[in-house]
Design an enzyme around this catalytic site. Structure first.
Site, PDB file in Angstrom:
ATOM      1  N   ASP A  69       0.835  -1.212   0.000  1.00  0.00           N
ATOM      2  CA  ASP A  69       0.000   0.000   0.000  1.00  0.00           C
ATOM      3  C   ASP A  69       0.862   1.250   0.000  1.00  0.00           C
ATOM      4  O   ASP A  69       1.876   1.324   0.704  1.00  0.00           O
ATOM      5  CB  ASP A  69      -0.895   0.035   1.245  1.00  0.00           C
ATOM      6  CG  ASP A  69      -2.101  -0.875   1.089  1.00  0.00           C
ATOM      7  OD1 ASP A  69      -2.751  -0.828   0.037  1.00  0.00           O
ATOM      8  OD2 ASP A  69      -2.377  -1.644   2.021  1.00  0.00           O
TER       9      ASP A  69
ATOM     10  N   LYS B 166      -7.846  11.180  10.999  1.00  0.00           N
ATOM     11  CA  LYS B 166      -7.338  10.421   9.852  1.00  0.00           C
ATOM     12  C   LYS B 166      -8.157  10.650   8.587  1.00  0.00           C
ATOM     13  O   LYS B 166      -7.604  10.953   7.520  1.00  0.00           O
ATOM     14  CB  LYS B 166      -7.316   8.924  10.179  1.00  0.00           C
ATOM     15  CG  LYS B 166      -6.854   8.079   8.987  1.00  0.00           C
ATOM     16  CD  LYS B 166      -6.843   6.588   9.301  1.00  0.00           C
ATOM     17  CE  LYS B 166      -6.447   5.794   8.060  1.00  0.00           C
ATOM     18  NZ  LYS B 166      -6.421   4.343   8.310  1.00  0.00           N
TER      19      LYS B 166
ATOM     20  N   ASP C 212      -4.090   2.598  -5.352  1.00  0.00           N
ATOM     21  CA  ASP C 212      -2.718   2.744  -4.854  1.00  0.00           C
ATOM     22  C   ASP C 212      -2.301   1.559  -3.983  1.00  0.00           C
ATOM     23  O   ASP C 212      -1.401   1.674  -3.159  1.00  0.00           O
ATOM     24  CB  ASP C 212      -2.567   4.051  -4.068  1.00  0.00           C
ATOM     25  CG  ASP C 212      -3.497   4.115  -2.861  1.00  0.00           C
ATOM     26  OD1 ASP C 212      -4.406   3.277  -2.775  1.00  0.00           O
ATOM     27  OD2 ASP C 212      -3.323   5.010  -2.016  1.00  0.00           O
TER      28      ASP C 212
END
Length: 1222
Positions: free
Chosen positions: A913, A982, A1141
């Site tokens: 990742d 986050k 991604d």
């Protein structure tokens, strides 16, 4: 075809091309009379008959007309009717009145005839015409046409007096004059068409109407209703206000249809209309005429004149064979006609295209001619096995649907269940018959509407057989949820399903041959002369390009779907005894149309009767039906070779997905040089060529939970029976009706009821989604399958199959593994351990070695999880991604128990990742050293966590404010954590606003049990402000680039254009954000209003354009990085897939993939990306001399020239960063 008819056809072509105002040899204007009465109408129709019968009919009509006048004078005929209403010439325009508008008192109008004589003459005329149409010696078969088809009009009504007179004379007698001179004069006349001034709104409506009309005509040809298409074109052309809707492609469409049938007379009618509309023929127009001449063996002189004038118009003869999309048979007829005039002509084979070289410096290595280091991967299947899989997939797509057994728990076959199934079967059998009759009535009604010259749904209803339409409607009924579905959504889905089921089946045999040759590149037991990419190999086989399909307007899709939904509502009924067993037995509707409020909007809903829902639940049938394009493929997909060719064998698929009816992306791709798209085409092909299989061990465990009561904590949705229910069902609680209940209590009760209903709907939706996924997984358990890919408008890739793929949740990913295994090698087991710890989320801030050590320390828990997942210590359930963690535990257990772990064949995909990948791209663009270190672009011993750093910076600001007495800062003490900030940090880079960020933080604060809820609103405002301030301080370069992109997009939008750019890989991008345009579809159950933001005739939506540009631009960069990694991994023989991604490969190949990933990121950002973007935008939006003096353009140019400065970060450090992707 007789010589007489051919001669008249040739004469007709010359007359159709006659210039307006040319004196010629015909009578002067008005000499033929301004009105076509009954006599002239019949004379026109009798042009197919023998000249002697022409004269006889003319004399008979004169006698009849005189008799009618005599009867009217004597008063014995009070009213005389005729089937065909005469046409009257418009005195002010010199044209022809529409049928319904013919002035009654027009001078010279022929009196009407009695229906008895009209019927007798019509019958005689039809028999004569049939004799002319049949070859000599053959008797025509009597075929009764529908009444509406008998009323279709072939003869055009022309608005030009000159052309109307010429057409009349051509039909009245065979021309005897030399036509060549007149033809030459006609072709030299340049047509003039009046242009209408239109505002933005009317231009948008006009374009929408044109799209609908062209789609109607093309659909008529596709379904074999050419005469209907011609009739509607005549009707539209005859109305002066409507004629501005008609475009050259519409005339060409109908002309090409007549050319294929060799019907020159009707083709001539279209030529007359084309000239009457002031349009100039193009290559396709000439190709249609010449093709028809070839079929009729036309004389050489007429063909020679056409070819000469065509060349004088600047149209090349060679272009007829190279630039016009025709079939092989059509080209042969065209060549036959051309060679009559020019016997020595031979169409040159298309010259070999100049070497197509992709100009992107990033792809030079990919397309290098010879490279001994290239090792393209092959599948593990033999040629024979792959050919068998191809035949299976071909059968699936020919059938258009796939029937799958449901994984819902099978009920006990009690008497009630068997009776419910029997009742349902009987009802469906009855519904099939009723729906078929209802569809026939609907078709007849729509056909009559089209016969009146109106655009109707008739040709669209003929695309599929009645059996297929009935099956589609019954599938829709079966899948309808108990709470119903929006009529607009159902209409759109039904229209889409009809569109997707269109098929091109005429090239199956050739496809099979070519595909078999293509498989030599992929099979394990074959060889090819020179290794190459799949697209290159397919193109070398010479497979003809699939013609691009004209997209249907969204309004047509919804109108068709709405019509079908209304047919379903009208036709489908059931006995009332199913709802009320003791009441009288009558038929009641199965579907009800009701209105409901959702998100403060009133919408129409189709809802099944509760008794029908109960019947379905009792029967518990175990079949699901999917479209063939909704399930994975059983053979490797076709390689992508163009924006509309690739993926499924027969089902047309777009390379760039978009809302149906949107054309701007497709037009950009088609105008792009083909070589510039090679990188994207080859990357999509590579992603789709990865073979998959189902992880059966995980699937069995999930199915056990699913069939029980689910487990929402593990992502297995609970059945609807577990949803919270109000004691009174959908009605308001009885407490609301009590006199002592306060207004606040009543409001709270209603809110609670609304919440429960919302939860029930969400549970139903999640359950259905899981049911589809798990049923498909069970269906494919013992199969190898493939997931063809395409991309969105930003270049991000997605599997075409929506229900079962690797882009879903943790559960969806855990069900999949590579079909082709690879030995683990010396380091494979270590990467499996690291991957497992990554999935748990337990050691995010630790080194790779520490993660391996942790895996060794908990090996007993890992093995216990693998061997006793539901009865052991259940360590895997505590992971962030529990199902993937369990799958990894099982893989590690098998490796540990194998004799030699290095030779163990692993099918398990290992992920790497990106670390907040959007911020990584921003930091690289701005060479921001501080930002780069925060997102792991710089080497470090431990991974950096940008979310924790932002939380720490926010805490610094909070302490400062708390010391100054800020109340909310004091309340937040101890509550600022990584989890709270986050989501906002992650989405800021993708354009989240402060408002959106506040909602994200509010949700996190409400999840904290100890946080005082009365401060949530104030605290979320405070925190979102501090998060943005922290990001500004930590990523100063990032924020400056983001502001530059935003301001550039705002100014581009204010100039009246949508933002466009080209990715470093060469993919053209345009943002589809425009002001909403609304289209209303009236009538039926309810009027539907379509709101679309992709209408290019509307001005851009400035807010969406400016807010969307920064995240969309970054998405286009991350997709470029992924595609480059995919292509280079393919060259090295790796299996590679991605979830944006997150990159996947075999455990043995992780190190190679990591190296490629880093190298391509550095190569990508070594390009002057922002400078190239600036130059492109200036050239695209600031170079037009007409707009360059605009205030907005001037400001735009100044902004674009002010590219943000970059920092000093050295990109080469990325290659040494362990945690860049990890």
């Amino acid at each position: 075809m007789s010589a007489l008819r051919c001669g008249r056809c040739a004469a007709g072509l010359r007359r159709a091309l006659w210039p307006k105002g040319h004196p010629g040899l015909l009578a002067e204007e008005g000499a033929l009379g301004g009105i076509w009465g009954r006599k002239r109408s019949l004379s026109a129709n009798a042009c197919e008959q023998d000249r002697r019968k022409d004269c006889g009919h003319a004399e008979l009509l004169e006698v009849l007309e005189a008799r009618v006048r005599q009867l009217q004078a004597e008063g014995t005929a009070e009213e005389v009717t005729v089937k065909r209403v005469a046409m009257a010439q418009a005195p002010e325009a010199g044209g022809i009145w529409p049928l319904r508008q013919a002035p009654v008192e027009a001078e010279g109008a022929a009196p009407e005839l009695s229906s008895h004589w009209v019927q007798k003459l019509d019958k005689d005329q039809q028999l004569t015409e049939k004799r002319w149409q049949q070859p000599e010696g053959k008797q025509p078969k009597t075929v009764e046409k529908p009444i509406w088809e008998k009323r279709l009009r072939m003869e055009p009504r022309l608005l030009s007096r000159k052309l109307a007179g010429q057409l009349q004379q051509w039909e009245r007698k065979r021309p005897q004059s030399p036509w060549e001179e007149q033809l030459a004069r006609l072709l030299q006349e340049a047509p003039k068409r009046l242009k209408r001034e239109a505002d933005e709104g009317s231009e948008s409506r006009l374009e929408g109407q044109r799209q609908k009309l062209l789609a109607f005509l093309e659909c008529c040809l596709l379904t074999g209703h050419l005469t209907l298409a011609h009739h509607v074109l005549v009707a539209q052309h005859s109305r002066a206000p409507q004629q501005h809707l008609l475009t050259l492609p519409m005339y060409n469409t109908v002309m090409l249809g007549w050319a294929r049938q060799g019907s020159f007379k009707e083709l001539m009618y279209v030529f007359f209309m084309l000239k009457d509309a002031g349009l100039a023929p193009d290559l396709l127009s000439y190709a249609a005429a010449l093709q028809c001449m070839g079929r009729l063996d036309q004389d050489a002189s007429t063909i020679r004149r056409c070819l000469k004038q065509m060349e004088q118009d600047g149209l090349s003869l060679q272009g007829l064979f190279s630039a016009v999309p025709l079939s092989t048979e059509e080209r042969a007829e065209l060549l036959r006609a051309v060679r009559k005039a020019r016997p020595a002509f031979s169409p040159q084979p298309p010259p070999p295209p100049p070497p197509q070289v992709n100009t992107s410096p990033l792809l030079q290595e990919i397309y290098a001619k010879q490279d001994p280091s290239v090792s393209y991967p092959r599948l593990h299947l033999s040629l024979k096995e792959l050919q068998g899989l191809f035949r299976q997939q071909l059968g699936v797509e020919m059938a258009t649907t796939v029937t799958v057994e449901s994984v819902e728990k099978a009920p006990l076959l009690t008497k009630e269940v068997l009776q419910a199934r029997k009742t349902l079967a009987a009802l469906r059998a009855e519904w099939e018959s009723v729906l078929s009759l209802e569809l026939q009535k609907t078709k007849e009604s729509e056909a009559r509407a089209a016969a009146e010259g109106r655009l109707s749904l008739f040709p669209y209803l003929c695309l599929l057989s009645e059996k297929d339409l009935v099956g589609l409607l019954l599938q829709t009924l079966q899948a309808l949820p108990p709470h119903g579905e929006s009529l607009l959504f159902l209409a759109h889905e039904l229209g889409l399903r009809v569109l997707k089921r269109k098929r091109l089946r005429n090239q199956v045999e050739e496809l099979e041959q070519r595909y078999s040759e293509y498989l030599h590149l992929l099979a394990s037991d074959t060889q090819v002369a020179e290794p190459c990419l799949p697209r290159q190999h397919w193109e070398a086989l010479g497979m003809p390009e699939v013609p691009r399909e004209q997209p249907w307007p969204v309004s047509v899709l919804v109108q068709l779907g709405k019509h079908l939904a209304e047919v379903l509502v009208r036709a489908v009924q059931m006995p009332s005894s199913l709802a009320a067993p003791r009441g009288p037995s009558t038929l009641i509707p199965v579907l009800y149309h009701v209105y409901s409020f959702r998100s403060f909007r009133q919408i129409g809903i189709l809802k099944p009767h509760p008794a029908f829902t109960q019947l379905q639940e009792t029967a518990a049938e175990r079949t699901l039906i999917f479209e063939s394009t909704e399930v994975p493929m059983l053979c490797p997909p076709l390689p992508w070779t163009s924006p509309h060719s690739g993926a499924f064998l027969l089902s047309p698929t777009k390379m760039m997905r978009s809302l149906e009816g949107t054309q701007q992306h497709q037009l950009l791709l088609e105008h792009c040089p083909p070589a510039e798209l090679h990188g994207a085409l080859d990357a999509l092909t590579q992603l789709g060529n990865c073979a998959w299989r189902v992880n059966g061990r995980v699937l069995d465990l999930v199915l056990d939970l699913f069939r029980d009561k689910g487990c929402p904590r593990l992502g297995v949705p609970a059945p609807p029976t577990e949803a919270p229910r109000s004691p009174e069902g959908r009605q308001a609680p009885k407490g609301c009706l009590l006199p002592e209940a306060s207004p606040a209590d009543k409001a709270e009760m209603r809110r609670e009821l609304a919440r429960r209903l919302k939860v029930a709907r969400e549970m139903q939706s999640l359950r259905a989604d899981a049911l589809y996924r798990l049923s498909l997984a069970q269906h494919l358990r013992n199969h190898i399958f493939w997931l063809p890919h395409n991309m969105d408008f930003r270049g991000r890739t997605y599997p075409c199959s929506p229900h079962f793929n690797h882009l879903g949740s943790d559960l969806a990913r855990a069900l999949l593994e590579f079909a082709q295994g690879r030995p683990l090698g010396p380091n494979g087991l270590d990467w499996l351990k690291i991957h497992l710890v990554n999935l748990t989320g337990f050691k995010k801030r630790e080194s790779l070695q520490a993660r391996r050590d942790y895996a060794d320390a908990v090996m007993e828990d890992i093995l216990d999880s693998a061997e006793r997942p539901m009865t052991g210590r259940k360590w895997w359930m505590e992971a962030d991604e529990p199902w993937q963690a369990l799958a990894c535990c099982m893989e590690i257990a098998q490796v540990v128990h194998s004799p030699d772990p290095t030779t163990y064949i692993s099918h398990f995909p290992v992920h790497q990742d990106g670390s907040c990948n959007g911020l990584q791209h921003y930091a690289a663009l701005g060479r921001d050293s501080t930002g780069a270190a925060s997102v792991n672009l710089s080497p470090s011993d431990l991974p950096q966590d940008v979310y924790s750093e932002v939380a720490a910076q926010v805490e610094v600001f909070r302490r400062q404010d708390a010391k100054q007495g800020v109340r909310v800062a004091q309340v937040l003490e101890g509550f600022i954590s990584r989890k709270v900030v986050k989501q906002t940090v992650m989405t800021v880079v993708y354009g989240v606003t402060r408002y959106g960020g506040r909602l994200q933080i509010e949700k996190r604060l409400r999840e904290l049990e100890d946080f005082p809820q009365e401060f949530v609103w104030e605290a979320s405002h405070y925190l979102v402000r501090q998060v943005f301030n922290s990001l500004q301080e930590m990523f100063s370069g990032t924020r400056s680039i983001q502001r530059w992109l935003t301001e550039s997009a705002r100014l581009i939008s204010l100039t009246g254009s949508a933002v466009e750019w080209i990715t470093p890989l060469g993919i053209p991008i345009i943002q589809p954000y425009h002001r909403d345009s609304k289209v209303m579809i009236k009538g039926g159950l309810q009027s539907l209003t379509l709101s679309s933001s992709v209408d290019t005739n509307q001005k851009p939506n400035t807010l969406k354009q400016k807010n969307g540009f920064p995240p969309n631009f970054i998405h286009s960069l991350d997709s470029t990085h992924m595609m480059l990694t995919a292509l280079h991994c393919y060259r090295k023989g790796l299996t590679f897939v991605s979830v944006h991604d997150c990159f996947w490969t075999h455990a043995a190949d992780v190190e190679v993939m990591n190296q490629v990933c880093r190298e391509q990121f550095v190569r990508l950002h070594s390009q002057p990306i922002l400078q190239d973007l600036s130059r492109f935008l200036i050239k695209r939006f600031c170079s037009n001399s007409r707009t360059s003096k605009s205030m907005w353009v001037s400001r735009l140019k100044d902004t674009l020239l002010s590219v943000p400065p970059t920092g000093t970060f050295d990109l080469e450090q990325v290659k040494r960063s362990t945690f860049f992707f990890s």
